[in-house]
Enzyme design. Structure first.
Site, PDB file in Angstrom:
ATOM      1  N   CYS A  52     -51.462 -37.181  20.256  1.00 27.54           N
ATOM      2  CA  CYS A  52     -50.187 -36.718  19.689  1.00 27.54           C
ATOM      3  C   CYS A  52     -49.713 -37.593  18.536  1.00 27.54           C
ATOM      4  O   CYS A  52     -48.839 -37.183  17.778  1.00 27.54           O
ATOM      5  CB  CYS A  52     -49.131 -36.640  20.783  1.00 27.54           C
ATOM      6  SG  CYS A  52     -48.769 -38.244  21.534  1.00 27.54           S
TER       7      CYS A  52
ATOM      8  N   ARG B 198     -47.424 -28.814  15.010  1.00 27.64           N
ATOM      9  CA  ARG B 198     -46.058 -29.035  15.512  1.00 27.64           C
ATOM     10  C   ARG B 198     -45.094 -28.082  14.784  1.00 27.64           C
ATOM     11  O   ARG B 198     -44.209 -27.482  15.387  1.00 27.64           O
ATOM     12  CB  ARG B 198     -45.613 -30.486  15.252  1.00 27.64           C
ATOM     13  CG  ARG B 198     -46.354 -31.544  16.062  1.00 27.64           C
ATOM     14  CD  ARG B 198     -45.976 -31.494  17.522  1.00 27.64           C
ATOM     15  NE  ARG B 198     -44.541 -31.641  17.725  1.00 27.64           N
ATOM     16  CZ  ARG B 198     -43.874 -32.800  17.731  1.00 27.64           C
ATOM     17  NH1 ARG B 198     -44.531 -33.930  17.555  1.00 27.64           N
ATOM     18  NH2 ARG B 198     -42.566 -32.847  17.951  1.00 27.64           N
TER      19      ARG B 198
ATOM     20  N   HIS C 297     -42.891 -33.761  26.905  1.00 28.42           N
ATOM     21  CA  HIS C 297     -42.932 -33.536  25.453  1.00 28.42           C
ATOM     22  C   HIS C 297     -43.473 -32.113  25.205  1.00 28.42           C
ATOM     23  O   HIS C 297     -44.583 -31.931  24.693  1.00 28.42           O
ATOM     24  CB  HIS C 297     -43.818 -34.602  24.790  1.00 28.42           C
ATOM     25  CG  HIS C 297     -43.643 -34.727  23.312  1.00 28.42           C
ATOM     26  ND1 HIS C 297     -42.729 -33.978  22.589  1.00 28.42           N
ATOM     27  CD2 HIS C 297     -44.267 -35.523  22.405  1.00 28.42           C
ATOM     28  CE1 HIS C 297     -42.811 -34.327  21.309  1.00 28.42           C
ATOM     29  NE2 HIS C 297     -43.721 -35.248  21.180  1.00 28.42           N
TER      30      HIS C 297
ATOM     31  N   ARG D 149     -34.147 -35.436  21.060  1.00 26.17           N
ATOM     32  CA  ARG D 149     -35.082 -36.445  21.579  1.00 26.17           C
ATOM     33  C   ARG D 149     -34.254 -37.546  22.206  1.00 26.17           C
ATOM     34  O   ARG D 149     -33.463 -38.203  21.526  1.00 26.17           O
ATOM     35  CB  ARG D 149     -35.949 -37.002  20.449  1.00 26.17           C
ATOM     36  CG  ARG D 149     -36.691 -38.272  20.860  1.00 26.17           C
ATOM     37  CD  ARG D 149     -37.729 -38.692  19.861  1.00 26.17           C
ATOM     38  NE  ARG D 149     -38.828 -37.747  19.867  1.00 26.17           N
ATOM     39  CZ  ARG D 149     -39.959 -37.911  19.179  1.00 26.17           C
ATOM     40  NH1 ARG D 149     -40.131 -38.985  18.428  1.00 26.17           N
ATOM     41  NH2 ARG D 149     -40.914 -37.013  19.240  1.00 26.17           N
TER      42      ARG D 149
ATOM     43  N   ASP E 282     -53.032 -40.834  24.745  1.00 26.35           N
ATOM     44  CA  ASP E 282     -51.719 -41.141  24.165  1.00 26.35           C
ATOM     45  C   ASP E 282     -51.562 -42.661  24.215  1.00 26.35           C
ATOM     46  O   ASP E 282     -52.286 -43.350  24.956  1.00 26.35           O
ATOM     47  CB  ASP E 282     -50.626 -40.449  25.003  1.00 26.35           C
ATOM     48  CG  ASP E 282     -49.221 -40.675  24.455  1.00 26.35           C
ATOM     49  OD1 ASP E 282     -49.072 -41.009  23.259  1.00 26.35           O
ATOM     50  OD2 ASP E 282     -48.247 -40.511  25.239  1.00 26.35           O
TER      51      ASP E 282
ATOM     52  N   GLN F 269     -44.910 -30.850  21.729  1.00 24.30           N
ATOM     53  CA  GLN F 269     -46.240 -31.372  21.408  1.00 24.30           C
ATOM     54  C   GLN F 269     -47.311 -30.564  22.131  1.00 24.30           C
ATOM     55  O   GLN F 269     -48.371 -30.278  21.581  1.00 24.30           O
ATOM     56  CB  GLN F 269     -46.326 -32.849  21.809  1.00 24.30           C
ATOM     57  CG  GLN F 269     -47.665 -33.475  21.508  1.00 24.30           C
ATOM     58  CD  GLN F 269     -47.936 -33.601  20.010  1.00 24.30           C
ATOM     59  OE1 GLN F 269     -47.112 -34.140  19.290  1.00 24.30           O
ATOM     60  NE2 GLN F 269     -49.073 -33.092  19.542  1.00 24.30           N
TER      61      GLN F 269
END
Ligand code: NVA
Length: 313
Positions: free
Chosen positions: A267, A295, A128, A101, A224, A131
């Site tokens: 998310c 996930r 991402h 990340r 988000d 996700q």
């Protein structure tokens, strides 16, 4: 050839479907498959904050029989103490896969160019993809086949989640509609990539500044945070009442315009009262806890897929 997951469209439509099939099978029989038995080590590196990603990769790697080695990016200082390329050469000789990340997508791409092992994007400023695999898995669990389904994404159209929704949903043959302020649109090249994919899969991609038009009749609505990691300095203006994002908040009034039983996705972390109302995220249409659990299963499947060189274990 070493396979990586750097962006959502690194998986072909067929591969995405197979990874999701495997993720669902892994969820149904959680401890049955241990392709990393040995154990093989997976480096999981964080340059940005994390909760779900650290937990789900650490638990996932250990459930696959491997050893999850979590690396604090502040200690490693990748690109500061030594170049990304040198880190890639070193880490790639110690472990079986690298999960990272970080901020710039260019850093991740540089890592993948120089590491001899699969590199997985655990969130960058641009994408991402882990996700999105969890999100698509969640929609499949609740609604079956993805092809032909519609999803609206509301809010910051220029962030990682927005750009990943475009690519991943197009890959799945879905109709994805993104509603954001004109000032926060996805990058033109990413939009073009998503449109090309959709043309092949039978999906479609639309971008609008009208949230009502975006959610009209859709099967799923996603949003988000308006303040992504790295944007903390803009928090006050992005969450102000007169912020350009305010009309894109996912409220009960907006949700009723979607299909009657439309799924609600987020998310997490979520900021109730800003991008999503408490009644919506805590309401009966919300599947955010399934999404968070998935996930784990989706990432186990993608690691198994990449470590098998793209053939299925
Ligand atoms: N757009 C958000 C996603 C968090 C999972 C961020 O980058 O902070």
């Amino acid at each position: 050839m070493t396979r990586h997951l750097l962006a959502d469209d690194d998986l072909t439509p067929q591969e995405q479907r197979r990874v999701l099939d495997l993720a669902l099978a892994m969820k149904a029989d959680r401890y049955a498959r241990r392709p990393l038995e040995g154990p093989q080590t997976v480096a999981i590196i964080f340059d940005k904050p994390t909760l779900r990603t650290q937990l789900s990769f650490a638990a996932g790697v250990s459930e696959l029989g491997g050893y999850p080695m979590v690396v604090d990016g502040d200690l490693a200082q990748i690109g500061v103490r030594e170049s990304v390329a040198d880190v890639a050469r070193v880490v790639g000789r110690q472990v079986s896969a690298i999960v990272w990340r970080t901020y710039g997508q260019d850093r991740l791409e540089e890592m993948a160019r120089h590491a001899a092992v699969p590199v997985v994007n655990a969130l960058t400023d641009d994408y991402h993809p882990c996700q999105l695999l969890a999100d698509l898995m969640t929609i499949r669990e609740h609604r079956g086949d993805l092809a032909g389904r519609s999803l609206a994404y509301l809010g910051d159209g220029a962030n990682n989640m927005a750009q990943s929704y475009l690519l991943a949903c197009a890959t799945a043959g879905m109709h994805v509609r993104l509603a954001s302020p004109a000032s926060h649109r996805p990058r033109a090249d990413i939009l073009t990539r998503a449109e090309r994919i959709a043309a092949e899969t039978g999906g479609s991609v639309g971008v609008t500044d009208d949230p009502l038009a975006a959610v009209d009749g859709v099967d799923a609505v996603a949003t988000d945070t308006w303040v992504s990691m790295g944007q903390e300095g803009e928090k006050t203006s992005r969450q102000a009442e007169d912020s350009p994002f305010t009309p894109f908040a996912l409220t009960p009034e907006l949700l009723v315009r979607a299909a009657r039983d439309a799924l609600v996705l987020h998310c997490l972390p979520a900021y109730r009262g800003f991008e999503i109302s408490a009644e919506v995220i805590d309401g009966p249409q919300s599947v955010v806890w399934d999404e968070a659990e998935n996930r784990l299963h989706a990432q186990k499947a993608v690691l198994a897929f990449l470590l098998s060189g793209g053939s299925m274990p």
